[in-house]
Design an enzyme around this catalytic site. Structure first.
Site, PDB file in Angstrom:
ATOM      1  CD  GLU A 280      28.875  55.793 -60.431  1.00 61.22           C
ATOM      2  OE1 GLU A 280      28.131  55.326 -61.297  1.00 61.22           O
ATOM      3  OE2 GLU A 280      28.499  56.663 -59.618  1.00 61.22           O
ATOM      4  CD  GLU A 283      33.369  51.669 -63.312  1.00 60.65           C
ATOM      5  OE1 GLU A 283      32.423  51.939 -62.544  1.00 60.65           O
ATOM      6  OE2 GLU A 283      33.201  51.215 -64.464  1.00 60.65           O
ATOM      7  CB  CYS A 301      22.649  54.940 -60.232  1.00 55.97           C
ATOM      8  SG  CYS A 301      22.961  56.689 -60.299  1.00 55.97           S
ATOM      9  CB  SER A 321      29.872  53.686 -63.811  1.00 55.30           C
ATOM     10  OG  SER A 321      30.004  52.830 -62.704  1.00 55.30           O
ATOM     11  CE  LYS A 360      16.236  52.817 -59.565  1.00 53.92           C
ATOM     12  NZ  LYS A 360      17.628  52.387 -59.686  1.00 53.92           N
ATOM     13  CD  GLU A 363      17.949  49.211 -61.976  1.00 57.94           C
ATOM     14  OE1 GLU A 363      17.185  49.830 -61.217  1.00 57.94           O
ATOM     15  OE2 GLU A 363      19.182  49.371 -61.974  1.00 57.94           O
ATOM     16  CD  GLU A 368      23.172  38.045 -68.348  1.00 60.81           C
ATOM     17  OE1 GLU A 368      22.092  38.383 -68.882  1.00 60.81           O
ATOM     18  OE2 GLU A 368      24.283  38.310 -68.845  1.00 60.81           O
ATOM     19  CB  CYS A 511      15.297  59.852 -57.844  1.00 56.84           C
ATOM     20  SG  CYS A 511      16.546  58.948 -58.752  1.00 56.84           S
TER      21      CYS A 511
HETATM   22  S1  SF4 Z   1      13.279  58.263 -60.816  1.00 52.96           S
HETATM   23 FE1  SF4 Z   1      13.864  59.047 -62.833  1.00 52.96          FE
HETATM   24  S2  SF4 Z   1      15.965  59.801 -62.523  1.00 52.96           S
HETATM   25 FE2  SF4 Z   1      15.498  58.443 -60.814  1.00 52.96          FE
HETATM   26  S3  SF4 Z   1      16.238  56.438 -61.447  1.00 52.96           S
HETATM   27 FE3  SF4 Z   1      14.064  56.551 -62.006  1.00 52.96          FE
HETATM   28  S4  SF4 Z   1      14.042  57.229 -64.129  1.00 52.96           S
HETATM   29 FE4  SF4 Z   1      16.068  57.694 -63.287  1.00 52.96          FE
END
Ligand code: SF4
Ligand code: SF4
Ligand code: SF4
Length: 583
Positions: A280, A283, A301, A321, A360, A363, A368, A511
């Site tokens: 990043e 970049e 991220c 990014s 996540k 995610e 792909e 997070c």
């Molecule tokens: S915990 Fe919250 S801020 Fe961290 S990646 Fe997940 S959604 Fe985003």
């Protein structure tokens, strides 16, 4: 500061004007019970648990919504208030399924705790429970509206703090219920899977999708080579599940616990946070020096943030990014570089990520690019809460574990990697390395205080040997719009972009208070977890991502250089416009 003087149960209190009575009581160590109130959110005064008396007045006040006043004298606890509160609980229980033993919040439910504390032993009111289906449409969270006590926290947090409007109340009176917008399945609503509703719900009406069983089965399969990674924010919050103070760094115990659970290798997402900074940061420098690529560059991220942008701010896609999140980079590198180095068939690797985050879980299957290794780059995500339950259910005495180290070759991390877990941390880590990339020198003082703090939107200017790098940070999804509008306005007026680099995290504080972290995230708890991350950073012998020896080895042995063709294939992604409502 304007202060007022008042009394709580006869005790004098001096407190900032504008505070509520809950805060005044707290000052003299008195906890007034609350159910609908959450310190992150405006008072809604819906449940009635926090009623207090004004001395010499027939008035009952709701302590969450009543402001302090000069000479006010408040009684917080007596026989009448006890009975009122017990009645409130009994009334709520009359519409609440009696399923504590099989509930996701068994042991952490605020209603269950009050029912125990107030000695509710029978149900005096007619029981009227709505039998409503669970919503399991997302891969991240489950809605169980039958358990909803209509406190309003989820709707407030989703609409006001996250600006998403995926949840709302429908119906009237007794038939009121929490529902995804337009009564759609949650997955078809604007939901970005941040999980803040689950983190704020006091009962088991919204909770993370529990996948502990998948982990246990994966480890129990002798054909699997189970490999794990832990996110930065997990290490300063997991301890709370074992009665340690918020912010206690438990990294070494987590590594030890994972080995006791039977995994083959213990790696660390912080390693890939360093890798993210290499990609990043490179970049950003490329965009700044070649003029190719949109400025400002915006971090990517946080999967809830990318989901939000793909739905609400599609004109910002070129600003993102292309670097994947640390979790996905770690997964891709695990099944390629690590597999090759260790001589292991990547098809046998089962890759598990311990994350503070419910998004996540979404995610890992978003498109792909999440299979760049030729396999699922990450097979399973467990939240911090699930991980805590898993440790307890496995009979591991977490507190007595001796600290252990992560495994090589993708486990070592710089201090920069660990501060990814809090708002401003990605920015600070990027500045430390971008400075080196732009000047060939390292910052004399790597502590970039200008980007730290908890204000929802922050901006500053970093001097990179005469080049003024304009940066901005937003956390809590609703805070991002002001920054994005500034960019739009500058573009429309043909002006220079107001910033060069922007960091966005969906959750308040970043997070550290993700949707999968231990309950009771407040700004005090956030500040303690953040302090833990900066302590971890300060204790690190290496503070900058580009100085991490295992990162240097990875580029020397495998990737070549940041932004190389191989790095692009494994570590970068693309974004696409998505409908706000799926139907
Ligand atoms: S915990 Fe919250 S801020 Fe961290 S990646 Fe997940 S959604 Fe985003
Ligand atoms: S996960 Fe986030 S976006 Fe989805 S309903 Fe909950 S608070 Fe709203
Ligand atoms: S789902 Fe939970 S947070 Fe939302 S209104 Fe119901 S009880 Fe409150």
């Amino acid at each position: 500061m304007n202060t007022v003087h008042m009394k709580i149960n006869g005790m004098p209190v001096e407190i900032e004007a504008g505070s509520n009575i809950l805060a005044a009581a707290k000052k003299v160590n008195i906890n007034i019970p609350t159910l609908c109130y959450h310190p992150d959110l405006p008072a809604w005064a819906a449940c009635g648990m926090c009623v207090v008396k004004q001395e010499n007045s027939p008035k009952l006040l709701r302590a969450c919504a009543a402001p302090v006043q000069e000479n006010l004298s408040i009684i917080t606890h007596d026989a009448e208030l006890y009975q009122i509160r017990k009645t409130v609980i009994e009334m709520i229980l009359s519409t609440h399924p009696n399923e504590c033993l099989t509930c996701a919040r068994n042991g952490t439910c605020e209603l269950q705790r009050f029912a125990a504390e107030f000695g509710v032993r029978h149900q005096p009111y007619e029981v009227r429970i709505m039998d409503l289906p669970k919503d399991t449409s997302t891969t991240s969270i489950v809605l169980d509206p039958s358990k909803c006590i209509k406190c309003g926290r989820c709707v407030q947090v989703c609409q006001d703090q996250q600006g998403v409007f995926a949840l709302e109340f429908i119906g009237r009176g007794d038939l009121t219920m929490m529902s995804p917008a337009a009564c759609l399945p949650l997955n078809d609503s604007p939901c970005i899977k941040c999980g803040q509703c689950s983190a704020h719900c006091p009962v088991g009406a919204i909770y993370e999708k529990d996948e502990i069983g998948d982990f246990v089965r994966a480890v129990g399969n002798p054909k699997n080579h189970v490999v794990t990674q832990i996110a930065p924010a997990v290490r300063v919050a997991l301890g709370e599940a074992f009665n340690l103070p918020a912010g206690t760094i438990t990294t070494g115990k987590i590594y030890a616990a994972l080995r006791r659970l039977g995994v083959a290798k213990v790696f660390d997402t912080n390693f890939a946070a360093d890798l993210t900074i290499m990609e990043e940061g490179s970049e950003l420098v490329k965009r700044l020096t070649t003029g190719v690529g949109a400025i400002p560059q915006i971090t990517s991220c946080c999967p809830a943030w990318t989901d939000y942008m793909e739905k609400y701010y599609t004109d910002m896609i070129p600003h993102f990014s292309t670097a994947k999140s640390p979790m996905m980079m770690q997964g891709a590198i695990t099944k390629t570089y690590y597999a090759e180095k260790a001589g292991i068939d990547p098809a046998t690797i089962y890759s598990v990520a311990i994350m503070p985050c419910t998004a996540k879980k979404y995610e890992i299957g978003r498109d792909e690019h999440m299979h760049a290794s030729g396999f699922n780059d990450v097979d399973l995500v467990l939240t911090t809460r699930e991980f805590a339950r898993l440790i307890k259910a496995s009979g591991i005495d977490f507190l007595s574990l001796q600290d252990e180290e992560a495994d090589s070759p993708i486990g070592a991390y710089a201090g920069a990697g660990t501060i990814f877990g809090n708002t401003g941390g990605v920015m600070e880590a990027a500045i430390r390395t971008a400075y080196n990339l732009m000047t060939g020198e390292d910052l004399k003082d790597v502590n970039v205080e200008a980007v730290r703090g908890l204000e929802g939107v922050r901006s500053g200017v970093v001097d990179v040997k005469g080049t003024k790098l304009k940066v901005a940070i937003a956390h809590g999804m609703a805070n991002v719009s002001s920054l994005l509008e500034e960019i739009r306005e500058a573009k429309a007026a043909g002006k220079e972009p107001p910033y060069h680099f922007i960091e966005v995290m969906a959750c308040r504080g970043g997070c550290v208070s993700g949707g999968g972290q231990p309950y009771a995230s407040t700004d005090d708890v956030r500040a303690q977890r953040i302090a833990g991350l900066y302590t971890d950073d300060e204790r690190s012998t290496v503070r900058c991502s580009h100085q991490n020896p295992e990162i240097q080895q990875l580029y020397a042995d495998y990737l070549g250089a940041p932004l190389s063709e191989k790095a692009h294939h494994l570590l970068h992604t693309t974004y696409t416009e998505r409908p706000i409502y799926k139907k």
